[in-house]
Design a protein around this motif. Structure first.
Motif, PDB file in Angstrom:
ATOM      1  N   LEU B  23      82.587 -66.715   1.118  1.00 37.30           N
ATOM      2  CA  LEU B  23      81.423 -66.404   0.287  1.00 37.30           C
ATOM      3  C   LEU B  23      81.881 -65.983  -1.103  1.00 37.30           C
ATOM      4  N   TYR B  24      82.871 -65.093  -1.136  1.00 38.40           N
ATOM      5  CA  TYR B  24      83.365 -64.594  -2.414  1.00 38.40           C
ATOM      6  C   TYR B  24      84.145 -65.681  -3.158  1.00 38.40           C
ATOM      7  N   ALA B  25      84.899 -66.461  -2.395  1.00 41.94           N
ATOM      8  CA  ALA B  25      85.699 -67.508  -3.019  1.00 41.94           C
ATOM      9  C   ALA B  25      84.807 -68.558  -3.663  1.00 41.94           C
ATOM     10  N   THR B  26      83.743 -68.962  -2.962  1.00 37.53           N
ATOM     11  CA  THR B  26      82.827 -69.973  -3.487  1.00 37.53           C
ATOM     12  C   THR B  26      82.212 -69.497  -4.788  1.00 37.53           C
ATOM     13  N   ILE B  27      81.724 -68.265  -4.770  1.00 37.16           N
ATOM     14  CA  ILE B  27      81.132 -67.693  -5.972  1.00 37.16           C
ATOM     15  C   ILE B  27      82.194 -67.573  -7.061  1.00 37.16           C
ATOM     16  N   GLY B  28      83.392 -67.181  -6.634  1.00 38.21           N
ATOM     17  CA  GLY B  28      84.481 -66.982  -7.591  1.00 38.21           C
ATOM     18  C   GLY B  28      84.864 -68.266  -8.297  1.00 38.21           C
ATOM     19  N   VAL B  29      84.752 -69.398  -7.607  1.00 36.09           N
ATOM     20  CA  VAL B  29      85.086 -70.674  -8.228  1.00 36.09           C
ATOM     21  C   VAL B  29      83.934 -71.166  -9.095  1.00 36.09           C
ATOM     22  N   GLY B  30      82.723 -70.966  -8.602  1.00 35.01           N
ATOM     23  CA  GLY B  30      81.560 -71.573  -9.259  1.00 35.01           C
ATOM     24  C   GLY B  30      81.036 -70.815 -10.461  1.00 35.01           C
ATOM     25  N   ILE B  31      81.017 -69.493 -10.357  1.00 35.14           N
ATOM     26  CA  ILE B  31      80.311 -68.723 -11.385  1.00 35.14           C
ATOM     27  C   ILE B  31      80.970 -68.775 -12.772  1.00 35.14           C
ATOM     28  N   PRO B  32      82.306 -68.802 -12.887  1.00 33.64           N
ATOM     29  CA  PRO B  32      82.861 -68.885 -14.238  1.00 33.64           C
ATOM     30  C   PRO B  32      82.296 -70.068 -15.027  1.00 33.64           C
ATOM     31  N   LEU B  33      82.106 -71.196 -14.364  1.00 34.40           N
ATOM     32  CA  LEU B  33      81.555 -72.354 -15.051  1.00 34.40           C
ATOM     33  C   LEU B  33      80.124 -72.074 -15.505  1.00 34.40           C
ATOM     34  N   MET B  34      79.373 -71.390 -14.650  1.00 32.87           N
ATOM     35  CA  MET B  34      77.979 -71.071 -14.999  1.00 32.87           C
ATOM     36  C   MET B  34      77.944 -70.138 -16.215  1.00 32.87           C
ATOM     37  N   ILE B  35      78.853 -69.141 -16.215  1.00 37.93           N
ATOM     38  CA  ILE B  35      78.910 -68.211 -17.353  1.00 37.93           C
ATOM     39  C   ILE B  35      79.284 -68.984 -18.613  1.00 37.93           C
ATOM     40  N   LEU B  36      80.259 -69.847 -18.450  1.00 42.29           N
ATOM     41  CA  LEU B  36      80.737 -70.656 -19.575  1.00 42.29           C
ATOM     42  C   LEU B  36      79.589 -71.460 -20.176  1.00 42.29           C
ATOM     43  N   ILE B  37      78.829 -72.112 -19.299  1.00 45.78           N
ATOM     44  CA  ILE B  37      77.731 -72.947 -19.786  1.00 45.78           C
ATOM     45  C   ILE B  37      76.667 -72.092 -20.468  1.00 45.78           C
ATOM     46  N   ALA B  38      76.319 -70.966 -19.850  1.00 41.18           N
ATOM     47  CA  ALA B  38      75.275 -70.113 -20.429  1.00 41.18           C
ATOM     48  C   ALA B  38      75.699 -69.597 -21.802  1.00 41.18           C
ATOM     49  N   GLN B  39      76.943 -69.149 -21.885  1.00 46.69           N
ATOM     50  CA  GLN B  39      77.404 -68.592 -23.159  1.00 46.69           C
ATOM     51  C   GLN B  39      77.450 -69.678 -24.234  1.00 46.69           C
ATOM     52  N   TRP B  40      77.862 -70.851 -23.815  1.00 46.86           N
ATOM     53  CA  TRP B  40      77.939 -71.983 -24.742  1.00 46.86           C
ATOM     54  C   TRP B  40      76.553 -72.368 -25.248  1.00 46.86           C
ATOM     55  N   VAL B  41      75.607 -72.467 -24.321  1.00 48.80           N
ATOM     56  CA  VAL B  41      74.232 -72.777 -24.716  1.00 48.80           C
ATOM     57  C   VAL B  41      73.729 -71.706 -25.674  1.00 48.80           C
ATOM     58  N   GLY B  42      74.054 -70.447 -25.366  1.00 44.20           N
ATOM     59  CA  GLY B  42      73.620 -69.340 -26.210  1.00 44.20           C
ATOM     60  C   GLY B  42      74.156 -69.453 -27.621  1.00 44.20           C
ATOM     61  N   ILE B  43      75.437 -69.776 -27.720  1.00 46.31           N
ATOM     62  CA  ILE B  43      76.048 -69.888 -29.042  1.00 46.31           C
ATOM     63  C   ILE B  43      75.459 -71.072 -29.796  1.00 46.31           C
ATOM     64  N   LYS B  44      75.293 -72.177 -29.057  1.00 47.84           N
ATOM     65  CA  LYS B  44      74.806 -73.397 -29.693  1.00 47.84           C
ATOM     66  C   LYS B  44      73.376 -73.283 -30.189  1.00 47.84           C
ATOM     67  N   LYS B  45      72.526 -72.702 -29.328  1.00 41.11           N
ATOM     68  CA  LYS B  45      71.116 -72.575 -29.714  1.00 41.11           C
ATOM     69  C   LYS B  45      70.879 -71.301 -30.494  1.00 41.11           C
ATOM     70  N   ASN B  46      71.927 -70.509 -30.657  1.00 40.46           N
ATOM     71  CA  ASN B  46      71.796 -69.206 -31.286  1.00 40.46           C
ATOM     72  C   ASN B  46      70.709 -68.385 -30.584  1.00 40.46           C
ATOM     73  N   ASP B  47      70.736 -68.407 -29.290  1.00 39.64           N
ATOM     74  CA  ASP B  47      69.723 -67.739 -28.465  1.00 39.64           C
ATOM     75  C   ASP B  47      70.384 -66.580 -27.718  1.00 39.64           C
ATOM     76  N   ASP B  48      69.995 -65.388 -28.100  1.00 35.66           N
ATOM     77  CA  ASP B  48      70.603 -64.198 -27.522  1.00 35.66           C
ATOM     78  C   ASP B  48      70.367 -64.078 -26.015  1.00 35.66           C
ATOM     79  N   HIS B  49      69.291 -64.681 -25.539  1.00 35.44           N
ATOM     80  CA  HIS B  49      68.999 -64.593 -24.099  1.00 35.44           C
ATOM     81  C   HIS B  49      70.121 -65.180 -23.267  1.00 35.44           C
ATOM     82  N   TYR B  50      70.626 -66.325 -23.701  1.00 38.59           N
ATOM     83  CA  TYR B  50      71.676 -66.983 -22.910  1.00 38.59           C
ATOM     84  C   TYR B  50      72.983 -66.199 -22.980  1.00 38.59           C
TER      85      TYR B  50
END
Lengths: 342, 449
Positions: B23-50
């Motif tokens: 359970l922890y390993a799956t989340i550990g592998v998957g979530i960094p990519l999700m964070i990466l995408i969210a932060q990237w979208v945030g920077i790109k759209k200049n949207d503080d929410h992301y």
């Protein structure tokens, strides 16, 4: 230099690094708990959390590196040590879990700073070296025995052995000593005079016991494993250098001078002693059953592992440098002026 | 205690540790990519929410990583403690990826420490985002290497056994075994898929609980998109996995499908119960097994009766397989409906029952992960190293495994409860509405302290 020697040297080096970084981690937890007990917690907690929280996972990897590496280079160790270490290693795992969960739950998470938890965390710092260090005693032979073709651990012999107990006591004193010297330096860098004084006091308190217990082990070995003992005597000069380095550290700490150099001398002291001990242990991984030669993996695997190791190191060293520069050697961070936690 | 018992007990303890760790390993592998995408979208759209989304995910993520480190160390050591005979053999042939896994993890741990403690330390947000790339890469690489070891257990190669001696060992050949491509791809895709649905679950839960904040809606839409993409990827890879099994581990596929006689035009059986060799109350899809196995409706699929009885996996893995596949299909379908509905402004997707279904997605995805791992591990039985070493010959002879089961059961219970309590306390004390308000007031002060 044969592949066997390269393999064991790499592993021994990583074990040494683990001993140093883990000692800092374990001892810090204990000092933290002790100062909570004596109501001086505010002096240390900040420093400990600033230094330890970002790096404890890295510390843990050194340990994993060692046991994965030893199975890789010397697969036969899995048979002897794997079978016999079930209980001590499982206990160590539970204690590691206590520490990991403290970081997870108390420092990253909801800040559960319940006293009980701080004490448990501090205590685990002492119990861990006590549960891991007996493996060194076992490797001296006489505790792992054979029943037919199956190895088993003779707990009675182990628990009544003065050698085992002196190794355990050494591991405890060494942990506290290493940690105190490092934290003296770190607190001094942070410009925290109170914490520096306190840690300096601890460093001086634990210096004596550390050196006495280390000598005690050599004495115990004389009866337990004469072969190893005589090889240690051959290397007397290395232990003498180690002692001089020790004296240098104590002198600097005593005189309140150059704590950074004091810590470097301490690393030198343990490095010389650790490697002299390792060399004298050669070629045995487990007296008298297992040497680095008869347990060694095949050549293809050995070469592959060494290449992977060099490549891995090329990746790691710059990363570790970055980590240290940002947290250990960054003045503002060390002084706690800036908080950038997520 | 007899030898037989230690085999069973060792299996129970390994099963416990792996089921918890995964359970922890799956989340550990998957979530960094999700964070990466969210932060990237945030920077790109200049949207503080992301950006805030990435930051809040990172805060929770680090807690799961810490527990994952602990349980990962446990399984790493337990492999040698409980299966010394296996590790002795495996150490000779498959130690390379294990060793590389440690380096990958090292890399990840270092940069995770740096990433977490350097929020807002750099003027340029993109620099901070760069630090996350090695975290995501390290996490992915660890899972690749460890999955390679598991693939090797299913399709061992890269060595010969001559008079009981291991010869001609080729570490690279052992790594690039036939099971490796499909297994690695499947593990990665499902880790991303499950992580996306877990995060979607959290966003949906906040909406069900009454918050109507745009932050949660953005989070939900982003994670459902990702969930959909990775569930489609998973389905495609699943199809390849079926073809791999048919070719290299036909007994696993046959046991999972209750396919006893070798025959063409084989039907796919879903659920049901077994009466002798005849499934009852099952859903049967004609030709589907032949298509899954070989891509052609008429293709011949090897049946279980071709194998000696003591080399057949237990038949109950059928249910594990079905659970995994059903949940996977459902999540692909459901996220599709969600996305279609969002674009078409359907009323149904804002209904409470529909939100609850979204909430269920995360737990369901994790159940599918568990079912999948149970399927692959039980489905390999009676082998620990298929064709070479039986599980029953690999276990420890130590008599204290039973005590250790109790010890670790207690440990995992405490860690599991601790994770849930700490995570929910952390987010409850500092809800996003409050944090957004604080940020608007005081600039960047996002720390819970």
């Amino acid at each position: 230099m044969t592949l066997e020697i390269i393999g064991i040297s790499v592993l021994w080096l990583f074990l040494f690094l683990y001993v140093i970084v883990a000692s800092i981690d374990f001892g810090a937890g204990f000092f933290n708990a002790y100062s909570a007990f004596t109501n001086k917690q505010h002096i240390l907690t900040g420093i400990i959390q600033r230094y330890l929280s970002p790096v404890w996972e890295v510390t843990n990897v050194f340990f994993v590196f060692f046991f994965v590496g030893i199975i890789g280079f010397f697969p036969l160790t899995a048979f002897y040590y794997g079978t016999t270490l079930l209980i001590p290693a499982s206990i160590a795992l539970v204690l590691l879990a206590v520490r990991g969960s403290y970081y997870a739950f108390a420092t990253y998470g909801a800040k559960i700073n319940h006293r009980g938890y701080i004490y448990m965390y501090g205590l685990s710092g002492l119990l861990l070296p006590a549960s891991l260090s007996p493996v060194l005693a076992m490797s001296e032979g006489g505790f792992i025995k054979m029943e037919g073709s199956q190895p088993y651990l003779d707990y009675w012999a182990l628990f009544t052995s003065p050698l085992m107990w002196s190794i355990v006591v050494l591991s405890l004193t060494a942990v506290l000593y290493i940690s105190a010297v490092f934290l003296t330096w770190y607190a001094n860098k942070a410009g925290d005079a109170k914490a520096t004084d306190l840690m300096r006091k601890y460093a001086l308190v634990w210096a004596g016991p550390a050196i006495v217990t280390a000598t005690g082990i050599i004495y115990e070995l004389r009866d337990h494993n004469p072969e190893h003992f005589s090889r240690i005597l051959d290397l007397w000069w290395a232990f003498a250098i180690s002692f001089l380095l020790f004296a240098g550290t104590v002198y600097l700490i005593w005189k309140r001078k150059n704590y950074g150099l004091a810590f470097i001398l301490l690393v030198g002291q343990f490095f010389t002693a650790f490697f002299a001990y390792g060399v004298s242990h050669y070629p045995y991984l487990l007296y008298p059953y297992l040497t680095i030669y008869d347990s060694f993996t095949n050549e293809a695997m050995a070469i592959a592992l060494i290449i992977a190791f060099i490549a891995g190191l090329g990746l790691l060293l710059p990363s570790l440098y970055l980590l240290f520069r940002l947290f250990l050697f960054d003045k503002d961070y060390v002084k706690g002026k800036s908080d950038y936690h997520a | 205690m007899g030898f037989e018992d230690t085999v069973l007990l060792s299996r129970i303890l390994t099963m416990m540790t792996l089921s918890f760790h995964i359970l922890y390993a799956t989340i550990g592998v998957g979530i960094p990519l999700m964070i990466l995408i969210a932060q990237w979208v945030g920077i790109k759209k200049n949207d503080d929410h992301y950006i805030l989304l990435a930051r809040r995910w990172a805060r929770g993520f680090v807690i799961t990583v810490a527990v994952g480190v602990v349980t990962g160390t446990a399984i790493g050591l337990q492999l040698s403690l409980l299966w010394p005979n296996f590790m002795q053999l495996a150490g000779n042939v498959i130690a390379l990826p294990l060793f590389m896994e440690v380096f990958a993890f090292f890399f990840e741990a270092i940069f995770l420490g740096i990433y977490l403690y350097t929020w807002d330390r750099f003027e340029d947000q993109r620099k901070h985002l760069l630090l996350l790339i090695p975290v995501a890469l390290g996490a992915a690489a660890s899972s690749v290497f460890i999955t390679i070891v598991n693939a090797f257990m299913n399709a061992p190669q890269g060595f010969d056994i001559l008079n009981g001696e291991l010869v001609n060992v080729s570490p690279l050949l052992a790594m690039f075994n036939p099971a490796m491509p499909t297994k690695v791809a499947h593990v990665m895709a499902t880790a991303f898929m499950a992580s996306a649905f877990v995060l979607a679950s959290i966003a949906a839960l906040r909406l069900v609980q009454g918050s109507n904040h745009i932050y949660h809606k953005k989070a939900l839409l982003l994670t459902m998109k990702l969930g959909f993409v990775f569930s489609i990827a998973t389905a495609l890879i699943g199809d390849f996995s079926g073809k791999y099994l048919a070719e290299y581990q036909p007994e696993k596929l046959a046991a999972a499908e209750w396919h006893f006689e070798t025959e063409g035009e084989a039907r796919l059986i879903l659920f049901g119960v077994l009466d002798g060799e005849e499934p009852k109350y099952a859903i049967e899809i004609p030709y589907a097994l032949s298509i899954l196995a070989h891509g052609v409706p008429g293709a011949e699929v090897t049946g279980l009766n071709e194998f000696p009885e003591d080399e057949r996996p237990p038949l109950w893995i059928h249910y594990l397989f079905d659970t995994m596949v059903t949940i996977g299909m459902w999540l692909a379908f459901f996220s599709f409906v969600f996305l279609f509905g969002t674009w078409g402004n359907w009323a149904i997707i804002t209904k409470k029952w529909f939100r609850w279904l979204t909430v269920a997605g995360g737990p369901l995805a994790l159940i599918a992960i568990e079912a999948g791992w149970w399927f692959t591990e039980v489905g390999r039985q009676p082998w620990i190293l298929r064709g070479y070493l039986r599980t029953s010959e690999a276990a420890t002879t130590s008599g204290q495994v039973d005590l250790m089961i109790i010890l670790f059961a207690g440990l995992y219970f405490i860690l599991g409860v601790g994770t849930i309590v700490v995570l929910s306390r952390m987010y409850k004390r500092n809800p996003v509405e409050k944090e957004l308000a604080d940020r608007q007031k005081g600039g960047k002060g996002g720390d819970p302290e």
